[in-house]
Design a protein around this motif. Structure first.
Motif, PDB file in Angstrom:
ATOM      1  N   ALA A 185       0.789  -1.230   0.000  1.00 44.89           N
ATOM      2  CA  ALA A 185       0.000   0.000   0.000  1.00 44.89           C
ATOM      3  C   ALA A 185       0.825   1.285   0.000  1.00 44.89           C
ATOM      4  O   ALA A 185       0.301   2.349  -0.309  1.00 44.89           O
ATOM      5  N   GLY A 186       2.105   1.206   0.385  1.00 42.86           N
ATOM      6  CA  GLY A 186       2.932   2.405   0.417  1.00 42.86           C
ATOM      7  C   GLY A 186       2.809   3.199   1.691  1.00 42.86           C
ATOM      8  O   GLY A 186       3.347   4.297   1.793  1.00 42.86           O
ATOM      9  N   ASN A 187       2.122   2.655   2.698  1.00 39.43           N
ATOM     10  CA  ASN A 187       2.012   3.310   3.996  1.00 39.43           C
ATOM     11  C   ASN A 187       1.591   2.279   5.022  1.00 39.43           C
ATOM     12  O   ASN A 187       1.167   1.171   4.662  1.00 39.43           O
ATOM     13  N   THR A 188       1.694   2.621   6.294  1.00 36.82           N
ATOM     14  CA  THR A 188       1.256   1.698   7.343  1.00 36.82           C
ATOM     15  C   THR A 188      -0.265   1.710   7.446  1.00 36.82           C
ATOM     16  O   THR A 188      -0.911   2.696   7.083  1.00 36.82           O
ATOM     17  N   PRO A 189      -0.872   0.629   7.945  1.00 36.04           N
ATOM     18  CA  PRO A 189      -2.339   0.549   7.959  1.00 36.04           C
ATOM     19  C   PRO A 189      -3.007   1.435   8.996  1.00 36.04           C
ATOM     20  O   PRO A 189      -4.180   1.784   8.846  1.00 36.04           O
ATOM     21  N   TRP A 190      -2.305   1.807  10.079  1.00 35.93           N
ATOM     22  CA  TRP A 190      -2.887   2.627  11.139  1.00 35.93           C
ATOM     23  C   TRP A 190      -1.792   3.296  11.964  1.00 35.93           C
ATOM     24  O   TRP A 190      -0.618   2.946  11.858  1.00 35.93           O
ATOM     25  N   ASP A 191      -2.213   4.268  12.804  1.00 34.17           N
ATOM     26  CA  ASP A 191      -1.267   4.946  13.690  1.00 34.17           C
ATOM     27  C   ASP A 191      -0.800   4.014  14.801  1.00 34.17           C
ATOM     28  O   ASP A 191       0.370   4.004  15.172  1.00 34.17           O
ATOM     29  N   GLU A 192      -1.744   3.271  15.354  1.00 33.17           N
ATOM     30  CA  GLU A 192      -1.462   2.350  16.445  1.00 33.17           C
ATOM     31  C   GLU A 192      -2.618   1.345  16.537  1.00 33.17           C
ATOM     32  O   GLU A 192      -3.756   1.668  16.200  1.00 33.17           O
ATOM     33  N   PRO A 193      -2.348   0.124  17.000  1.00 28.10           N
ATOM     34  CA  PRO A 193      -3.403  -0.901  17.067  1.00 28.10           C
ATOM     35  C   PRO A 193      -4.235  -0.803  18.341  1.00 28.10           C
ATOM     36  O   PRO A 193      -4.253  -1.713  19.164  1.00 28.10           O
ATOM     37  N   THR A 194      -4.900   0.346  18.522  1.00 31.66           N
ATOM     38  CA  THR A 194      -5.721   0.573  19.712  1.00 31.66           C
ATOM     39  C   THR A 194      -7.040   1.218  19.307  1.00 31.66           C
ATOM     40  O   THR A 194      -7.231   1.613  18.152  1.00 31.66           O
ATOM     41  N   GLN A 195      -7.918   1.397  20.278  1.00 34.15           N
ATOM     42  CA  GLN A 195      -9.209   2.024  20.025  1.00 34.15           C
ATOM     43  C   GLN A 195      -9.065   3.504  19.670  1.00 34.15           C
ATOM     44  O   GLN A 195     -10.017   4.136  19.207  1.00 34.15           O
ATOM     45  N   HIS A 196      -7.884   4.065  19.860  1.00 29.96           N
ATOM     46  CA  HIS A 196      -7.642   5.460  19.506  1.00 29.96           C
ATOM     47  C   HIS A 196      -7.461   5.641  18.000  1.00 29.96           C
ATOM     48  O   HIS A 196      -7.443   6.778  17.520  1.00 29.96           O
ATOM     49  N   SER A 197      -7.307   4.556  17.266  1.00 36.22           N
ATOM     50  CA  SER A 197      -7.122   4.628  15.815  1.00 36.22           C
ATOM     51  C   SER A 197      -8.411   4.231  15.104  1.00 36.22           C
ATOM     52  O   SER A 197      -8.824   3.065  15.163  1.00 36.22           O
ATOM     53  N   PRO A 198      -9.079   5.165  14.398  1.00 34.79           N
ATOM     54  CA  PRO A 198     -10.297   4.820  13.642  1.00 34.79           C
ATOM     55  C   PRO A 198     -10.058   3.727  12.613  1.00 34.79           C
ATOM     56  O   PRO A 198     -10.922   2.863  12.416  1.00 34.79           O
ATOM     57  N   GLU A 199      -8.885   3.737  11.972  1.00 35.02           N
ATOM     58  CA  GLU A 199      -8.596   2.722  10.957  1.00 35.02           C
ATOM     59  C   GLU A 199      -8.484   1.337  11.587  1.00 35.02           C
ATOM     60  O   GLU A 199      -8.974   0.350  11.023  1.00 35.02           O
ATOM     61  N   PHE A 200      -7.833   1.261  12.739  1.00 37.45           N
ATOM     62  CA  PHE A 200      -7.718  -0.042  13.394  1.00 37.45           C
ATOM     63  C   PHE A 200      -9.086  -0.542  13.848  1.00 37.45           C
ATOM     64  O   PHE A 200      -9.373  -1.740  13.737  1.00 37.45           O
ATOM     65  N   MET A 201      -9.937   0.346  14.329  1.00 33.06           N
ATOM     66  CA  MET A 201     -11.274  -0.062  14.754  1.00 33.06           C
ATOM     67  C   MET A 201     -12.096  -0.550  13.563  1.00 33.06           C
ATOM     68  O   MET A 201     -12.878  -1.505  13.688  1.00 33.06           O
ATOM     69  N   ARG A 202     -11.914   0.076  12.391  1.00 31.57           N
ATOM     70  CA  ARG A 202     -12.619  -0.400  11.187  1.00 31.57           C
ATOM     71  C   ARG A 202     -12.039  -1.727  10.712  1.00 31.57           C
ATOM     72  O   ARG A 202     -12.736  -2.527  10.094  1.00 31.57           O
ATOM     73  N   TYR A 203     -10.756  -1.963  10.998  1.00 31.77           N
ATOM     74  CA  TYR A 203     -10.159  -3.269  10.695  1.00 31.77           C
ATOM     75  C   TYR A 203     -10.808  -4.344  11.565  1.00 31.77           C
ATOM     76  O   TYR A 203     -11.142  -5.433  11.077  1.00 31.77           O
ATOM     77  N   LEU A 204     -11.003  -4.049  12.837  1.00 36.30           N
ATOM     78  CA  LEU A 204     -11.634  -5.015  13.742  1.00 36.30           C
ATOM     79  C   LEU A 204     -13.058  -5.348  13.307  1.00 36.30           C
ATOM     80  O   LEU A 204     -13.502  -6.496  13.391  1.00 36.30           O
ATOM     81  N   SER A 205     -13.794  -4.334  12.835  1.00 42.39           N
ATOM     82  CA  SER A 205     -15.190  -4.551  12.436  1.00 42.39           C
ATOM     83  C   SER A 205     -15.319  -5.141  11.042  1.00 42.39           C
ATOM     84  O   SER A 205     -16.386  -5.638  10.671  1.00 42.39           O
ATOM     85  N   GLY A 206     -14.239  -5.052  10.251  1.00 44.45           N
ATOM     86  CA  GLY A 206     -14.275  -5.552   8.875  1.00 44.45           C
ATOM     87  C   GLY A 206     -14.668  -4.500   7.862  1.00 44.45           C
ATOM     88  O   GLY A 206     -14.605  -4.750   6.649  1.00 44.45           O
ATOM     89  N   GLU A 207     -15.069  -3.324   8.314  1.00 43.43           N
ATOM     90  CA  GLU A 207     -15.501  -2.265   7.390  1.00 43.43           C
ATOM     91  C   GLU A 207     -14.378  -1.837   6.442  1.00 43.43           C
ATOM     92  O   GLU A 207     -14.637  -1.469   5.284  1.00 43.43           O
ATOM     93  N   ILE A 208     -13.154  -1.891   6.929  1.00 47.47           N
ATOM     94  CA  ILE A 208     -12.037  -1.339   6.163  1.00 47.47           C
ATOM     95  C   ILE A 208     -11.762  -2.107   4.873  1.00 47.47           C
ATOM     96  O   ILE A 208     -11.165  -1.577   3.928  1.00 47.47           O
ATOM     97  N   PHE A 209     -12.229  -3.356   4.791  1.00 42.10           N
ATOM     98  CA  PHE A 209     -11.933  -4.167   3.605  1.00 42.10           C
ATOM     99  C   PHE A 209     -12.707  -3.701   2.378  1.00 42.10           C
ATOM    100  O   PHE A 209     -12.410  -4.135   1.258  1.00 42.10           O
ATOM    101  N   GLN A 210     -13.683  -2.810   2.575  1.00 39.43           N
ATOM    102  CA  GLN A 210     -14.411  -2.232   1.444  1.00 39.43           C
ATOM    103  C   GLN A 210     -13.775  -0.926   0.987  1.00 39.43           C
ATOM    104  O   GLN A 210     -14.232  -0.312   0.024  1.00 39.43           O
ATOM    105  N   GLU A 211     -12.709  -0.493   1.683  1.00 42.21           N
ATOM    106  CA  GLU A 211     -12.067   0.781   1.390  1.00 42.21           C
ATOM    107  C   GLU A 211     -10.727   0.555   0.682  1.00 42.21           C
ATOM    108  O   GLU A 211     -10.119  -0.500   0.800  1.00 42.21           O
ATOM    109  N   LEU A 212     -10.280   1.586  -0.037  1.00 42.24           N
ATOM    110  CA  LEU A 212      -8.938   1.564  -0.610  1.00 42.24           C
ATOM    111  C   LEU A 212      -7.923   1.831   0.497  1.00 42.24           C
ATOM    112  O   LEU A 212      -8.208   2.579   1.434  1.00 42.24           O
TER     113      LEU A 212
END
Length: 460
Positions: A212-239
């Protein structure tokens, strides 16, 4: 009275700083008698240096010296200059290491090389784990290329022994360490953790970054919206997740499984279909490999920006150190990747791709660089002139993933169409090399500097 100097380290003279900052610096070192080039990491010793800090460095050296593998940067030797010798030499621990003349892997990576280099990363990490060592600091700046274009895992400052080789007995670890975008989620707990899954998670973040050319999130905690979307599965519909192939996504998810007991092992990754596909690149010669590696840089114009050919002449060989560098690194791979700067003080090897030429002299470009970098949120501080009177800025800040970066911007003179132009090098001391290149691109496209950047050979 002369000021303290750097000592000769087992026959090597420290000739040029190439990285580091604060209490640790990295120099290019040359052994004139043996025609060899190496890197020397210098950890400064002061009256405030504690016994604990020294023991940490000693542990790093013991672990690194014991690791011998094609995909691990080689530890060559070390010497210590104690404080009592500070009148003559700079006190410090001097670690002599293999020089990764190919530079940062992530500074030059092209899409077709992902499988090729990922497999080398797994091979190196598999060896490290079998030696009973956990790296604990896998990130782009710790993955380098040697003179033949081979991946080298570096920096064992946070590593730890978790297994005794003779008995196979293992232990859990407790120390919280590493860079937030790359650490595993189980480090958010205060419980002991298993060693190997920590590195496997880091390998997974590296794979995502290759894709992807970048890291997937800032940190693997609830403070990261991207990581939370990874946990829910929502992120797999996003680029960029949605454009990964099924096999690539399967491997990334396996390596980035939240529960360390269910997470892929390195053996699982070895056997995964995405990794087991044959790479045609591995069968090519070193010159072809280097051409393939830099193809995306040529296509984007980045290579031409970094190293335009103004004179149609070969680089000068008048400088003894330059001759040694070429002789010691005379592979087809590094001959293709070598970048020579053309400046008023002569032609020499400058390995950074984060560089450009401008059609105005350094004293005119210097304030524009500071202004545009400040507008990009970068902290700038004017530094004393460098070699040959080069103008310098000390810069730092945080990238989009909140990782701290530090480094230098240096401006030198060169002759352009009968007038004086400027050669600008951005040299990273610390931080993500991907972010560093993004900063370079932002600078050459910025309002004031961008207007003067020479964008093609012989023209503006």
């Amino acid at each position: 009275m002369t000021s303290p100097k750097y000592p000769k380290v087992v026959g090597y003279d420290l000739v040029q700083q190439i990285g580091g900052g604060g209490f640790s610096r990295v120099f290019r070192a040359v052994n004139v008698a043996e025609h060899r080039v190496a890197a020397c990491k210098v950890i400064t010793l002061t009256a405030e240096t504690t016994d604990k800090e020294r023991k940490t460095v000693e542990k790093e050296m013991r672990i690194h010296a014991a690791l011998k593998h094609d995909n691990i940067l080689e530890f060559l030797n070390a010497v210590v200059v104690e404080l009592k010798h500070r009148a003559h030499y700079v006190p410090g621990i001097y670690m002599l290491l293999e020089l990764a003349a190919g530079g940062d892997l992530f500074d030059k990576i092209a899409p077709d090389w992902r499988i090729f280099y990922f497999n080398q990363l797994i091979a190196g990490m598999d060896y490290i784990h079998k030696e009973g060592v956990c790296h604990r600091d896998l990130k782009p700046e710790n993955l380098l290329l040697d003179v033949a274009g081979t991946l080298k895992i570096s920096d064992f400052g946070l590593s730890s022994v978790f297994k005794l080789k003779d008995t196979g007995r293992t232990r859990t670890l407790t120390e919280r360490c590493g860079s937030l975008p790359y650490v595993a989620p189980e480090l958010n707990s205060d419980q002991p953790y298993e060693a190997e899954p920590i590195d496997v998670w880091g390998v997974g973040v590296i794979l995502y970054t290759l894709l992807a050319g970048n890291t997937p999130w800032d940190e693997p905690t609830q403070h990261s919206p991207e990581f939370m979307r990874y946990l829910s599965g929502e992120i797999f519909q996003e680029l960029p997740w949605s454009r990964f192939s099924g096999e690539a996504l399967s491997l990334v998810q396996g390596l980035l499984t939240i529960d360390p007991r269910e997470r892929f092992t390195l053996e699982d990754a070895f056997q995964h279909p995405w990794c087991s596909r044959p790479s045609q690149l591995a069968k090519q010669g070193s010159a072809s490999l280097a051409e393939a590696l830099t193809q995306s840089l040529r296509s984007s114009g980045d290579l031409e920006l970094a190293s335009p050919d103004f004179s149609q002449r070969n680089p000068s060989k008048d400088d003894e150190d330059e001759i040694m560098l070429s002789a010691a690194h005379s592979t087809q791979f590094t001959q293709t990747l070598m970048l020579f700067s053309q400046t008023q003080s002569g032609t020499r090897y400058t390995p950074h791709l984060t560089r450009f030429y401008a059609g105005i002299p350094p004293d005119q470009l210097f304030p524009l660089v500071g202004e545009d970098l400040s507008a990009l949120g970068v902290t700038c501080r004017e530094a004393p002139p460098g070699e040959g009177g080069a103008l310098r800025l000390r810069i730092g800040g945080q990238d989009a993933r909140k990782e701290v970066f530090r480094g230098w911007v240096q401006l030198e003179s060169f002759e352009y169409r009968g007038a004086q132009g400027a050669f600008c090098v951005m040299q990273k001391d610390s931080g993500n090399p991907i972010s560093w290149r993004q900063l370079w691109r932002a600078l050459i496209q910025s309002p004031h500097v961008g207007a003067h950047v020479l964008r093609k050979a012989g023209g503006a």
